[in-house]
Scaffold this motif. Structure first.
Motif, short mmCIF file in Angstrom:
data_model
loop_
_atom_site.label_atom_id
_atom_site.label_comp_id
_atom_site.label_asym_id
_atom_site.label_seq_id
_atom_site.Cartn_x
_atom_site.Cartn_y
_atom_site.Cartn_z
N PHE A 90 4.48 -66.55 -36.54
CA PHE A 90 3.06 -66.49 -36.17
C PHE A 90 2.17 -66.89 -37.34
CE2 PHE A 90 -1.05 -64.28 -35.84
CZ PHE A 90 -1.50 -64.89 -34.68
N GLU A 91 2.53 -66.46 -38.57
CA GLU A 91 1.72 -66.84 -39.74
C GLU A 91 1.67 -68.36 -39.88
OE1 GLU A 91 2.07 -63.63 -43.20
OE2 GLU A 91 4.03 -64.30 -42.48
N ASN A 92 2.81 -69.00 -39.70
CA ASN A 92 2.87 -70.45 -39.81
C ASN A 92 2.03 -71.11 -38.71
OD1 ASN A 92 3.60 -72.86 -40.86
ND2 ASN A 92 5.76 -72.74 -40.33
N PHE A 93 2.15 -70.59 -37.49
CA PHE A 93 1.38 -71.11 -36.36
C PHE A 93 -0.11 -70.92 -36.60
CE2 PHE A 93 -0.84 -70.45 -32.36
CZ PHE A 93 -0.47 -71.56 -31.63
N TYR A 94 -0.49 -69.74 -37.04
CA TYR A 94 -1.90 -69.43 -37.31
C TYR A 94 -2.46 -70.35 -38.39
CZ TYR A 94 -6.05 -66.72 -38.61
OH TYR A 94 -7.33 -66.34 -38.90
N THR A 95 -1.69 -70.56 -39.46
CA THR A 95 -2.14 -71.42 -40.56
C THR A 95 -2.34 -72.85 -40.08
OG1 THR A 95 -0.96 -70.05 -42.16
CG2 THR A 95 -1.58 -72.26 -42.88
N ASN A 97 -2.75 -74.12 -36.93
CA ASN A 97 -3.60 -74.45 -35.78
C ASN A 97 -4.94 -73.73 -35.71
OD1 ASN A 97 -1.68 -76.26 -34.40
ND2 ASN A 97 -0.43 -74.42 -34.28
N LEU A 98 -5.10 -72.64 -36.45
CA LEU A 98 -6.38 -71.93 -36.43
C LEU A 98 -7.07 -71.97 -37.79
CD1 LEU A 98 -4.57 -70.60 -34.05
CD2 LEU A 98 -6.29 -68.82 -34.09
N TYR A 99 -6.35 -71.54 -38.84
CA TYR A 99 -6.94 -71.48 -40.18
C TYR A 99 -7.36 -72.86 -40.67
CZ TYR A 99 -7.06 -71.05 -45.28
OH TYR A 99 -7.41 -71.12 -46.60
N MET A 100 -6.54 -73.89 -40.42
CA MET A 100 -6.85 -75.22 -40.95
C MET A 100 -8.14 -75.80 -40.38
SD MET A 100 -5.07 -76.35 -43.37
CE MET A 100 -3.74 -75.55 -44.25
#
Length: 534
Positions: A90-95, A97-100
């Motif tokens: 989830f951290e990788n996904f969040y980074t 697709n959302l954080y970037m």
């Protein structure tokens, strides 16, 4: 979702009666904190926003897999595929697709002193915020509402800068050794005596890094067979120190004395798991001001519980030392308590003193023990002499030992600025968290799209702000966090408030359902420590 603590003045009497019934009359001054509930519609829309982002994120990952997506930077390179992933799923996904999408709102480089105003280096990205390029342009005179410069000592002129410069010429910038070997200077001894005098404790010890002051000293104070009771919103350094200690850790609800007392009572009744032996030591970990909530610890009640159940208290004053109390001595002085009631007084020099490092103060036998058992004392390089001199000079200024009233006036100005700024934001209709006297002012944004939009729109108008989202906050409680400084003039605050109101209208951020009427009868500088004490 979010609790509401005695938001209106009419509840103050009920709150005082409650304190008197439980622990006696513990509060000598009004203690008003507000955490307004999230409006239901806003909560639903926030969840929907994250849901839509998540769906599109999975869609983009699918397109990346089939090489339809144009931006391939989010995919691992071929030579990395045999390595263990750095992030969890989830951290990788969040980074990715959302954080970037909003990464440009953080880590902005500056090229000046981070005082009341600063100069910002402009940058741009051609690959969806994965990398940045500098345009060569500098944005001048941005009003700084993001630095922990509570008393305005982050400056390159004045007595502190002059003294630090002179010490740099004499001692150099590094000692290249630990305190126990060849790295102990007379300046270090002088600093520790001054810190002990400032805190009104028997002894104190200074460390070169604030984070390590917690993470390396808690393991020296607690170990196997000990119990640590930690506030759920404690800083990462406290959490890491507790985990490294090997102690049993139990978490109580934020600033909730009923939750803390239940854990204390259960710990004494049941003892250690399986064996039911008494705990060797029970250590309560709390902070003075919580940097994401803007709340102040209910210290009188914590001390009453600590005495009742014979526990030890570790108080982290990173954000409250220098920023609270009529003499800037932090939350203990703010409540008018005896420093001897706090077993371990910890704080940092990075905020109010404009320097670096941290300290621990307390009884002499405690400090002597840490000098020989703390990993930070034994293995870390000693503090740089110019940094030590910056702390000494600024602390003497706060204490009035420099022969001026500059320190006192800065403490006063910070208190006035804090009350004024918080009151104006509430009058505008924003949801503001925390205590009325806290210079950390969180303003709720909630929706993911508004995190980046608020930071960008404010910067367009020459105001620098910090926006905060997951994982630093719960995923639906994104916020902007303003840090008020004594260096801010009324004109700066009024300019910032006008811009915040304008952007708040543009992004529809005025969520509050509690209408606060403007205070026409109170001038800017009326609320002072002296008047509160009277």
């Amino acid at each position: 979702m979010v609790k509401n603590h005695h938001h209106h003045l009419q509840y103050q009497k009920q709150e005082k009666v409650y304190h008197a019934a439980c622990n006696g009359e513990l509060y000598s001054r009004p203690f008003i904190e507000s955490f307004e509930e999230t409006p239901m519609l806003v909560a639903v829309l926030t969840y929907m926003g994250y849901g839509i982002l998540t769906i599109f994120g999975y869609l983009r990952d699918f397109m990346r897999e089939w090489k339809i997506e144009k931006c391939h930077i989010a995919r691992e390179r071929e030579e990395q595929k045999d390595f263990v992933p750095l992030y969890q799923d989830f951290e990788n996904f969040y980074t990715r697709n959302l954080y970037m999408r909003i990464r440009d709102s953080w880590n902005r480089p500056i090229c000046s002193v981070p005082g009341a105003k600063f100069d910002l280096v402009e940058r741009s990205s051609n690959d969806y915020n994965w990398t940045f390029e500098y345009t060569g342009r500098v944005v001048k005179d941005v009003i700084n509402l993001g630095s922990y410069n509570y008393l305005g000592f982050a400056e390159n002129t004045g007595s502190c800068a002059t003294a630090a410069g002179e010490v740099t010429v004499k001692f150099g910038v590094g000692v290249a050794g630990t305190r126990q070997e060849m790295g102990n200077l007379d300046r270090h001894e002088k600093l520790e005596k001054l810190v002990a005098s400032f805190l009104r404790v028997e002894s104190a010890m200074a460390f070169g890094m604030g984070f390590a002051t917690n993470s390396m000293n808690i393991p020296a104070l607690a170990g196997k067979g000990c119990l640590i009771l930690s506030d759920e919103l404690n800083h990462a350094s406290l959490v890491l120190g507790a985990r490294l200690s090997g102690s049993t850790i139990r978490v109580f609800k934020h600033n909730n004395m009923q939750s803390l007392e239940k854990l204390l009572r259960d710990a004494i009744v049941h003892g250690q798991p399986r064996t039911h032996r008494p705990w060797k030591k029970i250590l309560i970990l709390v902070e003075g001001i919580y940097s994401m909530e803007g709340s102040i610890i209910r210290l009188p009640e914590v001390i009453a519980l600590k005495k009742k159940y014979k526990a030890y208290l570790y108080l982290d004053e990173a954000h409250s030392i220098g920023a609270l109390g009529p003499g800037g001595r932090g939350v203990v002085e703010y409540f008018g308590l005896d420093p001897r009631d706090v077993d371990i007084m910890m704080g940092t020099f990075t905020k109010s003193f404009g320097a670096a490092g941290g300290y621990i103060g307390g009884r002499k036998d405690l400090i002597d023990y840490l000098r020989t058992h703390s990993h930070s004392a034994v293995y870390a390089s000693s503090m740089s002499a110019p940094v030590v001199e910056q702390i000494i000079t600024s602390m003497k200024c706060i204490m009035g030992e420099d022969g001026t009233t500059i320190g006192r006036s800065r403490i006063q100005r910070l208190a006035e600025n804090t009350v004024y700024f918080r009151r104006r934001l509430r009058e505008m209709g924003f949801i503001i968290y925390g205590n009325n006297d806290s210079p950390v002012v969180p303003m709720m944004l909630y929706m993911p799209a508004k995190i980046g939009a608020f930071g960008r729109e404010m910067l367009k108008r020459n105001i620098g702000v910090v926006v905060v989202g997951f994982p630093a906050t719960p995923i639906i409680e994104s916020r902007a966090r303003f840090c008020i400084s004594a260096a801010h003039s009324k004109e700066m605050l009024d300019r910032a408030l006008d811009v915040i109101s304008e952007v708040g209208d543009l992004l529809q951020l005025k969520y509050s359902r509690h209408k606060v009427l403007p205070s026409l009868d109170r001038p800017f500088d009326e609320t002072t420590y002296e008047e509160n004490e009277e």
